[in-house]
Structures are given as structure tokens and as C-alpha cells.
Design a protein around this motif. Structure first.
Motif, short mmCIF file in Angstrom:
data_model
loop_
_atom_site.label_atom_id
_atom_site.label_comp_id
_atom_site.label_asym_id
_atom_site.label_seq_id
_atom_site.Cartn_x
_atom_site.Cartn_y
_atom_site.Cartn_z
N GLU A 280 0.82 -1.22 0.00
CA GLU A 280 0.00 0.00 0.00
C GLU A 280 0.85 1.27 0.00
O GLU A 280 0.36 2.34 -0.35
N GLY A 281 2.09 1.16 0.44
CA GLY A 281 2.94 2.34 0.45
C GLY A 281 2.93 3.09 1.77
O GLY A 281 3.57 4.13 1.91
N LYS A 282 2.20 2.58 2.75
CA LYS A 282 2.19 3.20 4.08
C LYS A 282 1.97 2.11 5.12
O LYS A 282 1.20 1.17 4.90
N PRO A 283 2.67 2.22 6.27
CA PRO A 283 2.55 1.15 7.28
C PRO A 283 1.19 1.14 7.96
O PRO A 283 0.52 2.17 8.04
N LYS A 284 0.82 -0.03 8.42
CA LYS A 284 -0.41 -0.20 9.19
C LYS A 284 -0.09 -1.03 10.44
O LYS A 284 0.84 -1.84 10.43
N VAL A 285 -0.86 -0.81 11.49
CA VAL A 285 -0.70 -1.60 12.71
C VAL A 285 -1.19 -3.02 12.44
O VAL A 285 -2.34 -3.22 12.02
N ILE B 171 -2.84 0.11 25.63
CA ILE B 171 -1.57 0.32 24.92
C ILE B 171 -1.78 1.26 23.73
O ILE B 171 -1.02 2.21 23.52
N LEU B 172 -2.84 0.98 22.95
CA LEU B 172 -3.12 1.80 21.77
C LEU B 172 -3.50 3.22 22.18
O LEU B 172 -3.10 4.20 21.54
N ARG B 173 -4.27 3.36 23.27
CA ARG B 173 -4.72 4.68 23.73
C ARG B 173 -3.52 5.56 24.12
O ARG B 173 -3.42 6.72 23.73
N LEU B 174 -2.58 4.99 24.87
CA LEU B 174 -1.43 5.76 25.32
C LEU B 174 -0.47 6.06 24.16
O LEU B 174 0.09 7.15 24.06
N ALA C 81 0.18 5.70 11.37
CA ALA C 81 -0.42 4.36 11.40
C ALA C 81 -1.08 4.10 12.75
O ALA C 81 -2.19 3.54 12.82
N ILE C 82 -0.43 4.50 13.84
CA ILE C 82 -1.00 4.31 15.19
C ILE C 82 -2.26 5.15 15.36
O ILE C 82 -3.28 4.67 15.89
N SER D 266 -8.22 5.65 15.54
CA SER D 266 -9.44 6.23 14.99
C SER D 266 -10.42 5.14 14.58
O SER D 266 -11.63 5.22 14.86
N VAL D 267 -9.90 4.10 13.92
CA VAL D 267 -10.76 2.99 13.49
C VAL D 267 -11.35 2.28 14.71
O VAL D 267 -12.51 1.83 14.69
N SER D 268 -10.57 2.18 15.78
CA SER D 268 -11.03 1.50 17.00
C SER D 268 -11.89 2.41 17.88
O SER D 268 -12.33 1.99 18.96
N GLN D 269 -12.11 3.65 17.40
CA GLN D 269 -12.96 4.63 18.10
C GLN D 269 -12.48 4.86 19.54
O GLN D 269 -13.27 4.90 20.49
N ILE D 270 -11.18 5.02 19.68
CA ILE D 270 -10.58 5.27 20.99
C ILE D 270 -10.48 6.77 21.23
O ILE D 270 -10.05 7.53 20.34
#
Length: 760
Positions: free
Chosen positions: A465-470, A483-486, A501-502, A507-511
Motif C-alpha cells: 500500500e505504500g504506508k505502514p499499518k498496525v 496500549i493503543l490509547r497511550l 499508522a498508530i 481512529s478505526v477503534s474509536q478510541i
């Protein structure tokens, strides 16, 4: 004298390859003309010339052959509609004319400044008007009976019917009645034949038709002569309709862009012409509307149907700061879009321009057919003469019978179907590809794709894709959500790809991301801050080992993630190991299927990447592809050369920037990208949507096209061979001969148009 000028014309009334050949021959002989490219399907002509060229004289020469002419500037090349005849015409070069002080001579487009010229509208009004008078070549638009070809055919048909009635009522004048009926249709044909001969094309279909009709008149076969002229006009009309069908494929691209836009200005929304939009303007796009210009979403989020531009059948979710294409359809929400390209430079306009220019460039097969036809047609005339003269002179055969057969052979031998067999198929394929986001720069590229036996693909942005993802959140002490929130709190406002990416994952996890204080960057190690009273670090594993002790089990987990080509960031909270986040530039969703399609087509695939060997090997293993890593641009170029040295025909797929040397070295360079200038200009072909599977689709389109071309050649030559034999043995005459010619041309064109239905 320097030949650094280029001028494009819109030519009205072309419907077959012989039309293009006549124009090419005539214009190429004009003073100062260096090169000529004519496209029947696009209805355009481009000439490269020097300052000594008289463009008005060139227009007059083309009009003399029976075609209408408009001089275009770069911005009009893709405009398939009739230009506004009341706009000023100025391409930026004014010349004095003794007979008209107010006249401006336009249409010269400098290669180095075509973008500026594209900002002006231009039309050679005299050429456009004069070209519509006194000729049989007319526009193929609208009902067929309203065009000049339709009217000429109806007039000849009416004359033929009248001659039959008169001949039945007054038999003594039957010959004269049919002769008059023949002349009604033949006079304009003969005029075009003479003009073509004077312009350098003595063996045109019009000349063969004229000789056959006059010869039939000489042997008192006036009834057949009149009927043959009528059938010839019917064939011309059918050819025009078929050519119009092919031309519609390009017109439909231009029609995708709406004519109006809702412009936000001074707190108000006004409907304005889309072509008047300036870069930076804000437009409003309602649900269900087509987007009027290329741009970037300022506010709103919606699913965008990009199928008209990219061929992607599934709507794509777009949010603020995402790019959108002109001609795509807004889904279910109001969008405010900032315009990033003028009408002449939007994605659709560039695609149309690319397709038209590609159709003007000839493929190797087409060039061979053109060279062959230059000898073929005089050869047919020679054969016809031998058939007409040899039996009567050597064996005392009946003159009328063998002259009749010779005239039939003249009509059978017309090369129209043969000459159109290749460009018709290529034009249809170029248009079909463009509708599916596959942009090919000419027939030679289209042919070359089908011969590829190896394809080298870049990794980042091509296979991935050209960009990292978690990819994983590893819990050591805290929960995955914590962990993701902090981590997201520390990366707030970051422009680093890993930070983005983080934030996207949060955002996707609605945190809900908390605020931070005392945020600091740690010089290539990571970031730190105070979050809700806690001291938090997000750092590399090496930096983390200097802050806390990492148990062996956790070290093994991190190492395993690294071995999979993933980048790991470790989270430390109040001096304790809390967890880790793994990220990787993931393969495109269709990468594995796309590579399999290439292998199924018998094509060797290899990954060439500048990324490190560990990461590249992990992606390569996941996709099942051979990997060459740690490469500089010159290394990629060298490997492409090595593959060619091993006998492979090599295609290189990349982003068009750092892969430029390899793209240039390959037999066919293919750029991946969303319609950027780089993607469209640096390679031989471009994949607008960026799907790996589209590489295999390009190759399949090429192979379909070549099969279609071979079918067309077989149809055109096969029919001629059959009717040549049946004519010599006396089974068929003039009527079937003209049907064999025009029928073959129509069959070839319609067969080529099947390529427009290539599956996505």
C-alpha cells in the motif's frame, strides 16, 4: 530551420484508414512539415513543423480532400464537443496579414509551452465552415440521414429508382437514364479522386471506384455501374457509422465531467460552468452528483464511485484531505472540495489526451500494413489490367466480358478493410483500457505488453500500500486498548508514517485519545510525554532495552515480529514494560491474486526493492515471489538489463520516480499511481487505480487485441481471395465486388469494436 512547433487539428469526416492515408500523404508534402500523425478514431491530426509552414494552406489542402478542419490548442485536444465559435482565438502568437489587420493566426503550440497555450480556446472558424460545403465527407453525428453521406446515398438511391422506372416506361433511353443516375453519385466521388491524386494518392478507393464506373459505362453496363455507385455510397455510410461508434468511446470519457459546478464564493453558492473553475476554488458536491473537477476534500466524508475513471466497481470511502477525480460520483453526503486542477488538466482531460495521442502513434503491425498497402494497391491495378487485357489479346476472348472482370477486381482489391484492420482494433483497446484505468501510450506499447515474458515489480507502493499499518498489539502488562490509547496520545500531531499508522488504528477503534504534556522527541529513538500523570515512552526495542529489562520471552516475541518484516515500537509506562505495537507496509489486497494471474499467463515475476532484505523477504514469502532487495536505482536498472540478456521481454512496474532508470530500461515501463503527472508521463503505460491485477489485465488486453488484428486481416484478405476467384471464373460481378469491399470494412470495424466489451 528548427522543427520545434506542433499543431493539432480536429478533422471531420474521416471514417476509414484510407482517409487518414490521403490526409497524411497530402500534408506530409507541404512546406516545413516534418511529421504527421492522423487518428481516424479520435478524428485528429498532429503535425510537427517549423516556422515556414503555412497552417492556413495546410487546412485548405485537407479541405480540398473533402474534410472539415479545426485548429486546436492543447486544452482542446480532449474536447469532443463543438467549441464555442464566438470565443476569441489566440494561442499567444499574433501575426500581421496585409489583407486583414485584425486577423490573428493561431494554433501553433510550442512543445515547451503547451500548458500556457492550453488556457486559450481556439477554432479556425473559416476552416470549420468552409470544410462543410461541397464534399461528401460529413460528420457522422446525429441521424444518418441528416449527414452528407446519408443525403448523398439517398440522392443516388432515388436516382437509381427513377432510372429503373424510366427504363421500364421508355426502354430506348434506359442506358441514358442509368448513366445519369450513375453520374449523380459518381461526380463527387470522382472529384475527391482527382484531389487525392493531385495530393499524392493516385490509388485511392475513390479513383478505383471512378475507373470501374467509367469502364462499366464504356461497355454499356450502365445499370450495374449505377447500382455499384449506390452500393459504394451505402458502404461509405456504414463505414462512417462504424467509425462513429468507435469515436463515441472517447466522447463518452469527456462526457463524464459535468458541464456545471456549484461554486462557493463570498458566502454564496452559485452554479457556474465547470470549465471556468480556477485552482483553489471551493465547490459543493451534493449526494449523487458527479464531481466537476479534480480536487481535495475540505470537509465531509462519503463513498465515492470511481468506476467511471478507475474501473473500480466498489465505492471508495473518502474523508477530509483525500483526493477526488473529476467525473466520479459522490455517494451519500455533501462534500466541499478544493479544486486542484483546471478543466484542461483534470484527470479525464489528461486521459482523453493520452488516448487520442496514443491512437495517433502507429503500432509496428500497423506500420507494416501501411507499407504493404502502398505496394498492394498498385499491384491490384496491375492484376486487374492483366485480367482485362491478356485473354482478349492472347486468346481472342470477348473484350466486354474480360474488361468487366477486370473492373470487378479493381473493386475487390481496395485495401480499406486491410488497412483499417489494425488501427481499429488498437483504437478500441486503448479506449477500453482507459475506461478501466489502464492507460497505454500508443499501439506499440499495446503490442509490446502481449509479448512480455517477465515482469519486475517494485515493493513499496506497488506490491504494498505504500504506508505502514498496525498489524499486532502485543500485551505485556496493559491491555491492548490501553496500549493503543497511550501510544496514540504520544503520536498526536505526528507526521511520521509510523505515528500516522498508530493514530489511524486508534481512529478505526474509536478510541478517545487523552491529552499529553511535556512531549519530547528522543532523537531517532522514539517519543516521550506525561499522560494523565504517568511517564510514558514509545521507543524502539533497542532504546527500550536501555530503559528497562526486557524478559527473554518478550525479546523472542519482538524478534519474531521483526523477522516478519515488521517494525516494533515498545511502550514503557512509569518504568515498566507495558506492551508493543508492530507495524508493516502490508501487501495490497489484490497483490497475491495479481501475481498469480501473471504466473498463470506464463510471465516470470520478481520483486525489486530498495528495502532491507528482512522486510522484503517477509513480503516476498507472503506473496510467493522471488525477491531482490537492498537495491539502488542503478541496481534495478542493471537487473532489468540482466533479464533482457537472458532472453526475457521485460516489463517494469514502479512508481515512476525512483524507478525511472529501470522503467526506461525495460521493454515496457508501467507506472502505478492515481493519475498523477509522473504516472502518466514517465512510463509507457500507467495503472490509474494501482491494482496489481491490472498488470495481468493489460497483458490480457494486448493479447486479445493481437488475436483480433489477426482475425481482421484474415477477414479482409480471405474475402478478397474468395471473390477474386469467383470473379475470374465468372460467378460474381461488380455488385458482389463492391459488397466484398465495403462489407469487409464494416465487418473488420465491428469485430474490432468487440474489444470495447473487455471484462473488468
Amino acid at each position: 530551420m528548427s522543427t520545434d512547433l506542433q499543431t493539432r487539428f480536429r478533422i471531420g469526416g474521416m471514417d476509414c484508414a484510407s482517409c487518414a492515408s490521403k490526409i497524411d500523404t497530402a500534408v506530409r508534402r507541404m512546406k516545413g512539415v516534418e511529421d504527421v500523425l492522423v487518428s481516424v478514431t479520435a478524428g485528429t491530426m498532429s503535425i510537427r513543423h517549423d516556422q515556414t509552414s503555412d497552417l492556413d494552406a495546410i487546412g485548405k489542402k485537407v479541405r480540398g480532400l473533402g474534410y472539415s478542419v479545426e485548429r486546436l490548442v492543447a486544452g482542446q485536444a480532449g474536447n469532443m464537443t463543438t467549441p464555442d465559435r464566438h470565443k476569441a482565438c489566440c494561442g499567444g502568437h499574433a501575426h500581421d496579414h496585409a489583407d486583414d489587420e485584425d486577423h490573428t493566426h493561431c494554433g501553433q503550440v510550442h512543445d515547451h509551452d503547451s500548458r500556457e497555450h492550453g488556457k486559450h480556446d481556439h477554432i479556425d472558424r473559416a476552416a470549420a465552415v468552409e470544410g462543410l460545403h461541397g464534399h461528401d465527407h460529413g460528420a457522422s453525428e446525429g441521424p444518418w440521414w441528416k449527414g452528407k453521406k446519408g443525403r448523398a446515398m439517398l440522392l443516388a438511391g432515388a436516382s437509381l429508382v427513377t432510372a429503373y422506372v424510366i427504363g421500364h416506361l421508355v426502354p430506348p433511353i434506359q442506358l441514358y437514364a442509368f448513366a445519369a443516375a450513375m453520374l449523380v453519385g459518381l461526380v463527387p466521388i470522382a472529384r475527391r479522386a482527382v484531389m487525392a491524386a493531385l495530393a499524392g494518392t493516385p490509388f485511392s478507393i475513390e479513383m478505383l471506384m471512378t475507373i470501374a464506373a467509367v469502364g462499366a459505362l464504356a461497355i454499356n453496363a450502365t445499370e450495374e455501374a449505377a447500382a455499384v455507385v449506390f452500393l459504394f455510397l451505402v458502404g461509405e455510410l456504414l463505414e462512417g457509422v462504424a467509425a462513429g461508434k468507435a469515436r463515441d468511446s472517447i466522447k463518452s470519457l469527456s462526457a463524464l465531467v459535468p458541464k456545471t459546478a456549484l461554486l462557493e464564493e463570498a458566502g454564496k453558492t452559485n452554479e457556474v460552468p465547470a470549465e471556468s473553475l480556477q485552482i483553489g476554488a471551493i465547490i459543493l458536491v451534493r449526494p449523487g452528483d458527479r464531481i466537476s473537477a479534480d480536487g481535495v476534500i475540505v470537509s465531509g466524508d462519503s463513498a465515492i464511485n470511481e468506476a467511471p475513471v478507475t474501473g473500480e466497481s466498489v465505492p471508495v470511502q473518502k474523508n477530509a484531505d483525500d483526493s477526488v477525480f473529476a467525473g466520479t460520483v459522490n455517494g451519500d453526503a455533501v462534500l466541499r472540495v478544493r479544486v486542484t486542477a483546471a478543466a484542461a488538466d483534470n484527470t479525464i482531460a489528461r486521459v482523453v489526451k493520452l488516448v487520442e495521442e496514443a491512437q495517433e502513434s502507429k503500432a509496428p503491425t500497423e506500420r507494416f500494413i501501411d507499407r504493404f498497402s502502398k505496394y498492394y494497391t498498385p499491384g491490384v491495378v496491375a492484376v486487374a489490367a492483366l485480367v482485362a487485357l491478356t485473354p482478349p489479346l492472347l486468346w481472342g476472348a470477348n473484350w466486354d466480358e474480360w474488361i468487366y472482370k477486370g473492373l470487378a477486381i479493381l473493386l475487390i482489391g481496395c485495401p480499406c478493410a486491410l488497412v483499417i484492420s489494425t488501427p481499429a482494433a488498437i483504437a478500441a483497446s486503448l479506449s477500453a483500457g482507459a475506461r478501466r484505468g489502464l492507460l497505454l501510450k500508443g499501439g506499440s506499447v499495446l503490442e509490446g505488453l502481449g509479448r512480455l515474458t517477465a515482469v519486475a515489480l517494485d515493493k513499496t507502493g506497488t506490491l504494498t500500500e505504500g504506508k505502514p499499518k498496525v498489524t499486532e498489539i502485543v500485551s505485556f502488562e496493559l491491555s491492548e486498548i490501553e496500549i493503543l490509547r497511550l501510544a496514540a496520545a504520544l503520536e498526536t500531531g505526528s507526521s511520521h508514517p509510523l505515528g500516522i499508522a498508530i493514530l489511524e488504528k486508534a481512529s478505526v477503534s474509536q478510541i478517545v485519545v487523552p491529552s499529553v504534556s511535556e512531549a519530547k522527541a528522543l532523537g531517532g529513538k522514539g517519543v516521550s510525554a506525561t499522560v494523565e500523570g504517568h511517564s510514558v515512552f514509545l521507543v524502539s526495542p533497542k532504546a527500550a532495552s536501555a530503559l528497562v529489562d526486557i524478559p527473554l520471552a518478550h525479546q523472542n516475541t519482538i524478534t519474531a515480529l521483526n523477522d516478519e518484516g515488521k517494525t516494533v515500537s515498545v511502550l514503557i509506562v512509569d518504568g515498566k514494560l507495558a506492551g508493543a505495537i508492530a507495524m508493516r507496509d502490508e501487501p495490497r489486497a489484490d497483490a497475491a491474486d495479481g501475481l498469480k494471474a501473471l504466473e498463470d499467463a506464463g510471465v516470470k515475476v520478481v520483486m525489486l526493492t530498495g528495502d532491507n532484505a528482512r522486510t522484503a523477504s517477509a513480503i516476498g514469502k507472503a506473496l510467493g515471489i522471488e525477491v531482490r532487495a537492498d537495491l539502488l536505482p542503478e541496481d534495478k536498472q542493471r537487473i532489468v538489463g540482466e533479464l533482457k540478456g537472458q532472453g526475457f521481454v521485460v516489463g517494469k512496474v514502479g512508481d515512476g520516480i525512483n524507478d525511472a532508470p529501470a522503467l526506461a530500461a525495460a521493454d515496457v515501463g508501467i507506472a502505478m499511481g492515481g493519475g498523477t503527472d509522473v504516472a502518466l508521463e514517465t512510463a509507457d503505460a500507467a495503472i490509474l487505480h494501482g491494482r496489481v491485477g491490472d498488470v495481468a489485465r493489460m497483458i490480457d488486453l494486448s493479447r486479445r487485441t493481437m488475436r483480433n488484428i489477426y482475425q481482421n486481416i484474415a477477414i479482409s484478405l480471405g474475402l478478397k481471395a474468395v471473390f477474386l476467384v469467383t470473379t475470374i471464373i465468372g460467378v460474381t460481378g461488380l455488385w458482389p465486388a463492391i459488397l466484398a469491399d465495403t462489407g469487409a470494412t464494416v465487418l473488420v470495424t465491428m469485430n474490432a469494436l468487440r474489444l470495447l466489451r473487455v471484462a473488468k
